[in-house]
Design an enzyme around this catalytic site. Structure first.
Site, mmCIF file in Angstrom:
data_model
loop_
_atom_site.group_PDB
_atom_site.id
_atom_site.type_symbol
_atom_site.label_atom_id
_atom_site.label_comp_id
_atom_site.label_asym_id
_atom_site.label_seq_id
_atom_site.Cartn_x
_atom_site.Cartn_y
_atom_site.Cartn_z
ATOM 1 N N GLY A 32 -3.887 9.037 1.165
ATOM 2 C CA GLY A 32 -3.647 8.624 2.288
ATOM 3 C C GLY A 32 -4.998 8.677 3.260
ATOM 4 C CB THR A 69 -0.972 0.177 1.181
ATOM 5 O OG1 THR A 69 -1.501 1.511 1.093
ATOM 6 C CG2 THR A 69 -0.473 -0.170 2.536
ATOM 7 C CG ASP A 117 -2.933 4.859 2.065
ATOM 8 O OD1 ASP A 117 -2.255 5.373 1.086
ATOM 9 O OD2 ASP A 117 -4.208 4.533 2.383
ATOM 10 N NE ARG A 132 -1.993 32.076 -8.539
ATOM 11 C CZ ARG A 132 -2.165 31.610 -9.493
ATOM 12 N NH1 ARG A 132 -1.619 30.437 -10.108
ATOM 13 N NH2 ARG A 132 -2.930 32.463 -10.616
HETATM 14 O O1 F6P Z 1 -5.335 2.530 -0.231
HETATM 15 C C1 F6P Z 1 -4.594 3.372 -1.025
HETATM 16 C C2 F6P Z 1 -5.128 4.571 -1.373
HETATM 17 O O2 F6P Z 1 -4.430 4.996 -2.400
HETATM 18 C C3 F6P Z 1 -5.777 5.659 -0.782
HETATM 19 O O3 F6P Z 1 -4.462 6.483 -0.306
HETATM 20 C C4 F6P Z 1 -6.985 6.250 -1.431
HETATM 21 O O4 F6P Z 1 -7.879 6.846 -0.175
HETATM 22 C C5 F6P Z 1 -7.302 5.316 -2.096
HETATM 23 O O5 F6P Z 1 -6.399 4.257 -2.274
HETATM 24 C C6 F6P Z 1 -8.087 5.633 -3.271
HETATM 25 O O6 F6P Z 1 -8.706 4.316 -3.912
HETATM 26 P P1 F6P Z 1 -9.188 4.231 -5.447
HETATM 27 O O7 F6P Z 1 -7.970 4.122 -6.539
HETATM 28 O O8 F6P Z 1 -10.252 3.252 -5.433
HETATM 29 O O9 F6P Z 1 -9.921 5.847 -5.774
#
Ligand code: F6P
Length: 415
Positions: free
Chosen positions: A207, A162, A164, A199
């Site tokens: 995340g 991940t 994240d 700006r």
């Molecule tokens: O879990 C990883 C992630 O990239 C998160 O950071 C994010 O909220 C989510 O996936 C977005 O998911 P999707 O690709 O389904 O829009």
């Protein structure tokens, strides 16, 4: 399709689930490398297409045609240097075989249904003609794997993926450093346009629950304000006051790195926000794992709008001959795209190699993990739990020091 039950042959499925991220192909290649060197038996690696999707079909529908559609024997000879490629050659999905469990309130009923589904999923290995499975994914995918192991005794091993970086059992997930690098590069780049126009840029960084990406990319690029899910922010104190202090110290542009999952504390939400309320947060649509789709809230644009309305800050800036103009940018999926960096290529290879090794050794119910510099097996259930930034982390202290030192060190010039 040749049937299993041949003791000299091991058919190992591999799937990638959840959001894609750089390094997935490296895991697949690592697993293939370990399989290719095994001499005690023939190890055949079977790619399973689009995450858990095929596992969701009832057994009666798992015909040869359907199984062939969702599986592909992987030949390492045709996949040279797969670890250098971004995305996943196996495709991915957010299919959640345990979706029905989320709808139940009663813990006993939840447990019973989880057990039933876990057993059913594990029994589908036979229909898919695999002896074991490597599941590569984040907390959702690993959670499914954990339940299959716990309730169905599935011969399963997981690899923590991940961007994240929010899995408890490992020091780092693969994909994180590629994502953080992309975010840091964009934050760096935006300083030139922020500088040219004088700006304020509010930059939303992916995340969902954890702020690792925002914190690492924010620290790395020297962002002026960093907002994280772990520490609900006070708009007046953490944004407005810092901007004023910076204007007072002579700064002409400002970069705010805002995590997708950052939100104001209840008091600030009530006091400072006209563009969102607690109800909007609660009403957000959810993905199949029940996670609110936070990008729909678009906190960066909400901050932009709240700042735009503030005549008092504008006046404060004007009195100091500072221009007051705000823009917001959402990094979104650009952070998950492209080829993996060196770290994720190598970590992905190591995770894949070791995952296949655990399978060959019959060590199931494990997740590969990075412990310091070594790859170690950890319990899949414990390992796939969430890990947020600890509130006593040195990273948070460094962030506070970095943000305040800029204006503090220059205040004297303007007194
Ligand atoms: O879990 C990883 C992630 O990239 C998160 O950071 C994010 O909220 C989510 O996936 C977005 O998911 P999707 O690709 O389904 O829009």
């Amino acid at each position: 399709m040749e049937k299993r039950n041949n003791n000299n042959r091991l058919r190992v499925g591999i799937l990638t689930g959840g959001g894609d991220c750089p390094g997935l192909n490296a895991v697949i290649y690592g697993a293939l490398l370990r399989a290719s060197e095994e001499s005690s038996k023939q190890v055949e690696v079977v790619g399973i297409i689009k995450g858990w999707k095929v596992f969701n079909f009832p057994k009666s529908e798992l015909t040869k045609e359907l199984v062939d559609h969702y599986t592909q024997v992987l030949d390492i000879g045709e996949l040279d240097d797969l670890h250098t490629k971004g995305g996943t050659m196996l495709y991915t999905s957010r299919t959640n075989p345990f979706k029905a469990v989320a709808k139940l309130k009663d813990p006993q009923e939840r447990e019973q249904l989880t057990k039933k589904i876990g057993e059913d999923l594990a029994s589908k290995f036979q229909d898919l003609n695999i002896d074991a499975l490597i599941a590569v994914g984040g907390d959702d995918t690993c959670g499914v794997a954990a339940a299959m192991y716990k309730y169905g005794g599935a011969h399963i091993v997981a690899c923590p993926k991940t961007i994240d970086n929010d899995l408890a059992g490992t020091d780092f997930t693969f994909g994180f450093f590629s994502g953080a690098q992309l975010a840091s590069n964009t934050l760096d780049n935006l300083t030139t346009t922020a500088h040219s126009h004088q700006r304020i840029f509010v930059v939303e960084v992916m995340g969902r629950d954890a702020g690792w990406l925002t914190l690492y990319s924010g620290l790395s690029s020297g962002a002026d304000i960093i907002l994280l899910p772990e520490v609900p922010f006070d708009f007046e104190h953490d944004v407005v006051d810092v901007l004023k202090k910076r204007a007072n110290a002579g700064y002409k542009f400002h970069i705010i790195a805002c995590s997708e999952g950052a939100y104001p504390n209840p008091e600030s939400l009530e006091r400072d926000f006209t563009t969102i309320s607690q109800k909007d947060i609660e009403a957000l649509p959810k993905d199949s794992f029940g996670n609110p789709i936070l990008s729909k809230l678009n906190m960066a644009s909400k901050i932009e709008k709240e700042l735009q309305k503030r005549e008092d800050i504008k006046q404060y800036f004007n009195e100091r001959h500072a221009h007051y103009e705000i823009r917001s940018v959402v990094l979104g999926h650009t952070m998950r795209s492209g080829t993996p960096n060196v770290y994720d290529r190598v970590l992905g290879l190591r995770y894949g190699y070791h995952a296949m090794d655990y399978v060959i050794q019959g060590q199931f119910g494990k997740m590969t993990s990075l412990q310091g510099t070594e790859i170690e097996p950890v319990d899949i259930v414990e390992g796939s739990k969430k890990r947020l930034i600890p509130l006593d982390s040195d990273l948070l202290k460094i962030k506070e020091a970095m943000i305040s030192v800029k204006h503090k060190s220059k205040e004297k010039l303007f007194k």
